[in-house]
Design an enzyme around this catalytic site. Sequence first.
Site, PDB file in Angstrom:
ATOM      1  CB  SER A   1      58.194  32.104  23.636  1.00 10.68           C
ATOM      2  OG  SER A   1      58.661  33.271  24.304  1.00 10.68           O
TER       3      SER A   1
ATOM      4  N   GLY B   1      46.666  27.772  33.197  1.00 10.72           N
ATOM      5  CA  GLY B   1      47.145  28.842  32.338  1.00 10.72           C
ATOM      6  C   GLY B   1      46.524  28.863  30.955  1.00 10.72           C
TER       7      GLY B   1
ATOM      8  CE1 TYR C   1      59.853  28.548  27.450  1.00 12.75           C
ATOM      9  CE2 TYR C   1      60.006  30.777  26.582  1.00 12.75           C
ATOM     10  CZ  TYR C   1      59.248  29.689  26.945  1.00 12.75           C
ATOM     11  OH  TYR C   1      57.873  29.722  26.806  1.00 12.75           O
TER      12      TYR C   1
END
Length: 249
Positions: free
Chosen positions: A137, A17, A150
């Site tokens: 993120s 990734g 998360y």
Amino acid sequence: MNKLDKRVAVITGGNSGIGLATARTYIQAGAQVVIVGRRGDAIEAAVAELGGRACGVTGDVADIETHDRVATLVSERFGKADIYVANAGGIRIQPSAEVTPADYDMQFLANARGTFFGVQRIMPLLNDGGSIILVSSIATHKVLDGHAVYGGTKAAIEAFARSWALELKDRRIRVNVLSPGPTDTPIIGKLGLPAEAAPMIEEQSARMIPFGRMGGADDLARAALFLASDDSRFVTGVNLAVDGGLTLA
């Protein structure tokens, strides 16, 4: 002249990734790269693909011993490092009511603990003027279904980054955050969702993003190159969203 000529970079989660794309980009820019990942076979395959300027360490970033072995390898083989990319992490998408202590611990151990102690162990080995990049993120500032835990883990590392940017200012070590939006990588298949849900997630994500597509691993790698190189020499403590404008929507 290559932007990362003669520099040494450590990339956790570097076997697939975003991590693998970043390793490939750094090597093309002249760096030597140490990749870290949990699966020995995946690390071996990635090192074989990357070639002679790469080496690997197999280990779980939640385990402090992994970071000790990374530091030992860097010290013995290179003496010092210049770039540290804390990219490895874990995610499980689920409503808060369904989160178990094991689900919670898995994400905080991999994402927050793994990042904190990885940076702690590498700090003494970083050359002055180096760069630390923490992969976060957009879930820290855009509420996404099932991302409560998360997003919490990533908010923690963003707090680490702000503190470290000031702690390391006298050594001119820059600490920045890279926040991907939905990105087309193998992690899509590791979200804890049924396999048949992946195409639907990708389609829905693309519709939400102003640019009309999911990000690619190379999109993030290019941004990681900017944050690692002298192009960002006066940039520290920032959070760079690479999301095709999703946080604006």
